[in-house]
Scaffold this motif. Structure first.
Motif, mmCIF file in Angstrom:
data_model
loop_
_atom_site.group_PDB
_atom_site.id
_atom_site.type_symbol
_atom_site.label_atom_id
_atom_site.label_comp_id
_atom_site.label_asym_id
_atom_site.label_seq_id
_atom_site.Cartn_x
_atom_site.Cartn_y
_atom_site.Cartn_z
ATOM 1 N N THR A 14 25.127 65.340 48.129
ATOM 2 C CA THR A 14 25.864 66.474 47.231
ATOM 3 C C THR A 14 27.714 66.557 46.902
ATOM 4 O O THR A 14 28.268 67.211 45.797
ATOM 5 C CB THR A 14 25.546 68.261 47.219
ATOM 6 N N LEU A 46 25.347 74.900 47.162
ATOM 7 C CA LEU A 46 25.290 73.608 47.527
ATOM 8 C C LEU A 46 26.105 73.619 49.418
ATOM 9 O O LEU A 46 25.842 73.044 49.930
ATOM 10 C CB LEU A 46 26.232 73.009 47.078
ATOM 11 N N LEU A 47 26.763 75.014 49.223
ATOM 12 C CA LEU A 47 26.932 74.747 50.623
ATOM 13 C C LEU A 47 26.715 75.901 51.528
ATOM 14 O O LEU A 47 26.113 77.048 51.457
ATOM 15 C CB LEU A 47 28.851 75.805 50.408
ATOM 16 N N THR A 62 28.869 73.850 55.883
ATOM 17 C CA THR A 62 28.049 72.640 55.511
ATOM 18 C C THR A 62 28.072 72.116 54.240
ATOM 19 O O THR A 62 27.801 73.158 53.790
ATOM 20 C CB THR A 62 27.965 72.662 56.907
ATOM 21 N N LEU A 63 27.866 71.028 54.580
ATOM 22 C CA LEU A 63 27.233 70.469 53.253
ATOM 23 C C LEU A 63 26.029 69.215 53.155
ATOM 24 O O LEU A 63 27.127 68.711 54.108
ATOM 25 C CB LEU A 63 28.854 69.973 52.493
ATOM 26 N N ASP A 64 25.671 69.004 52.888
ATOM 27 C CA ASP A 64 24.234 68.182 52.333
ATOM 28 C C ASP A 64 25.250 66.752 51.825
ATOM 29 O O ASP A 64 26.025 66.482 50.744
ATOM 30 C CB ASP A 64 23.287 68.008 51.649
#
Length: 272
Positions: free
Chosen positions: A158, A216-217, A153-155
């Protein structure tokens, strides 16, 4: 929701719109421009989300016996879409009366009205119900590539910082592999990206993951890797029933969690 596919030659991507329990039904429609490169499935599909005590329960095997198997037995075709956060079941809108009647004994069913969840009455759930014959089981070949996959997942904030990498992976990186049949290759490219209610889910193999900034991930604390089984020697279509049940049922019996993605052509099950 409509299920559609873009031709890669048009620089497109595949878009595959698939417990004390509750079942929530939502509908999303969009006007799509006509195009020679766009293939749209005939039916409109409704999205069902199954909750356990108000909490989304992940893993298709968690609902294999209470939802997936009963729908298959009543000849309801389903598409599955697992995400990092939860799982969604897609059923054709015309099948909703059968779906509600089938699940009413197991689940409490709610519909959404003006942004609020309203409990459906048994009479309302069975409106338009038609008798359905039981499905005939078809056994499909399965293929398992050797490459390993990550579920991430990722914010959302970003996302712009990796947009150029996403474009490269979606439209360019795997172009050279498309003419190679899976059965003649030890691995095959698979990349799935979904953005649902602001939450991002990504499935990619470990080689593709190296292209992205590692900080980031996000994934689970165990950082497990996943192997994939692809179901279908040729495109499956949308009318057949029981495909998801054939996979999810035995895995549930063996207490093996699975991440499941139905696409326009094939089904894919990932296991740790």
């Amino acid at each position: 929701m409509q299920i559609l596919q873009f031709d890669r030659d048009a620089r497109g991507l595949h878009v595959d719109a698939g417990r004390g329990r509750t079942c929530r039904s939502d509908l999303y429609l969009a006007e799509l421009p006509q195009s020679n490169f766009l293939h749209v499935a005939e039916n409109t599909w409704r999205v069902l989300n199954v909750l356990s005590n108000g909490i989304q329960t992940g893993g298709v095997t968690k609902i294999a016996k209470s939802v997936i198997a009963p729908l298959a037995e009543h000849n309801v075709s389903v598409l599955m879409l697992s995400t990092y956060q939860t799982d969604y079941i897609l059923v054709r809108e015309d099948d909703l009366p059968v779906v509600f009647q089938t699940l009413l004994g197991e689940l409490t069913i709610y519909k959404e009205e003006n942004g609020e969840l309203v409990r459906m009455s048994p009479q309302e759930a069975t409106n338009g119900l038609k008798t359905r014959s039981l499905f005939n089981l078809t056994v499909h070949p399965v293929q398992s590539p050797t490459n390993k996959f990550c579920i991430l997942t990722l914010d959302r904030d970003t996302l712009p910082s990796i947009s150029t990498i996403l474009l490269d992976v979606l439209f360019y990186s795997n172009k050279s592999h498309e003419d190679s049949p899976l059965q003649n290759s030890e691995s095959f490219p698979f990349f799935a990206f979904s953005l649902i209610d602001g939450y991002i889910s990504i499935v990619m193999d470990t080689e593709t993951q190296k292209k992205f900034p590692a900080d980031l991930l996000l994934t689970s604390s165990s950082r497990e890797l996943w192997r994939m089984v692809r179901i279908g020697g040729q495109p499956l279509g949308f009318d057949e029933c029981g495909i998801v049940a054939q996979i999810a049922g035995p895995l549930a019996t063996a207490d093996i969690s699975a991440y499941y993605i139905s696409t326009f052509n094939f089904d894919h099950a990932l296991v740790s």
